[in-house]
Write an enzyme that holds these catalytic residues in place. Structure first.
Site, mmCIF file in Angstrom:
data_model
loop_
_atom_site.group_PDB
_atom_site.id
_atom_site.type_symbol
_atom_site.label_atom_id
_atom_site.label_comp_id
_atom_site.label_asym_id
_atom_site.label_seq_id
_atom_site.Cartn_x
_atom_site.Cartn_y
_atom_site.Cartn_z
ATOM 1 N N ASP A 11 0.864 -1.179 0.000
ATOM 2 C CA ASP A 11 0.000 0.000 0.000
ATOM 3 C C ASP A 11 0.898 1.225 0.000
ATOM 4 O OD1 ASP A 11 -2.260 -1.548 0.083
ATOM 5 O OD2 ASP A 11 -2.492 -1.424 2.249
ATOM 6 N N ASP A 134 -13.674 -4.446 -2.349
ATOM 7 C CA ASP A 134 -13.530 -4.262 -0.903
ATOM 8 C C ASP A 134 -14.914 -4.481 -0.294
ATOM 9 O OD1 ASP A 134 -10.886 -3.591 -1.327
ATOM 10 O OD2 ASP A 134 -11.253 -1.436 -1.308
#
Length: 274
Positions: A11, A134
């Site tokens: 990330d 997600d």
């Protein structure tokens, strides 16, 4: 037999010139984990099958930074690279692939404009078009009263899974399993499936979610969110029927290096590339 893939996820916060890797818990509580290019090199040497870069800042002006990160990484890393975050149109796919990426992942842009999946897969090929989902559990008391949703039985009841966008900051009302099926129909070549409930918790992947998506699509599914030990990856491959397992914390902080994970899986009969 196809080997199962182990994929470190980086990330990336691109607010500094060279970028930096961070890790959160349930999409919050962010902490610094390292330099993206250095980590990617380390994971390649350790035997990673693929690397995912996610631009969590994802603003238009920072896309050039991610291009530079990809270019610097592919000088010494010769495994597939997938890039996500800030990919909004087919031209963004093309730019990232020209920079050296092998795949691009889209979430928010695909939900807001599903035709993007069709267009991108036609231009760069399905194999380069990954849709990230997600998903968050939404519990229901009576499954029969939620016939419009794909209801899944979990350890503490019944739920459906809702898609989120903008890094988990906004919910859509879209059923994650039904969306995964539509993504495949539109030309996606792979699903990157993250459980928001498990993200960063180290309690293990959301196996009911992973299995439900894997059983309803024919394209590869990458399990993401919650791995804390090699056994969780074993569960994702066996009970969850995933094709790949993605992890961050256990690799970034050297809790379970990739060779250790792969040896564990091989000993338990999971086909992996050593």
């Amino acid at each position: 037999m196809l080997t199962k893939r182990i994929i470190p996820c980086l990330d990336c916060d691109l607010q500094v010139p060279q970028g930096r890797v961070v890790k959160g818990v349930e999409f919050k509580q962010i902490k610094y984990a390292g330099n993206p290019v250095e980590l990617a090199n380390r994971y390649y040497e350790d035997g990673a099958d693929e690397i995912v870069f996610l631009d969590i800042t994802a603003s238009h002006e920072r896309r050039e930074t991610m291009i530079h990160v990809v270019e610097a990484t592919t000088e010494n890393v010769f495994i597939p690279i997938c890039v996500g975050g800030g990919i909004r149109k087919p031209e963004d796919f093309v730019k990232m692939l020209k920079a050296g990426a092998d795949k691009c992942s889209v979430n928010t842009a695909a939900i807001k404009n599903p035709d993007l999946i069709n267009e991108a897969s036609e231009i760069v090929g399905s194999q380069a078009c990954v849709v990230a989902i997600d998903a968050k559990r939404r519990y229901v008391e009576n499954p029969r009263e939620s016939a419009e949703k794909f209801i899944v039985e979990v350890e503490d009841g019944y739920c459906w899974y809702e898609c989120s966008i903008y890094g988990g900051r906004q919910f859509t009302g879209i059923d994650a399993i039904e969306w995964a099926v539509e993504c495949q129909e539109r030309g996606a070549g792979e699903i990157l499936l993250t459980s928001m409930d498990r993200d960063g918790t180290k309690k293990g992947y959301d196996i009911p979610l992973t299995r439900a998506v894997s059983e309803n699509v024919d394209i590869p599914v990458i399990a993401s969110g919650g791995v804390g030990e090699p056994e969780h990856m074993y569960e994702a491959f066996t009970d969850g029927k995933a094709d790949a397992a993605l992890a961050a914390s256990i690799f970034h902080f050297n809790e379970y290096p990739i060779p250790t994970v792969k040896e564990y899986l091989k000993e338990r009969g999971i086909p992996v590339r050593l």
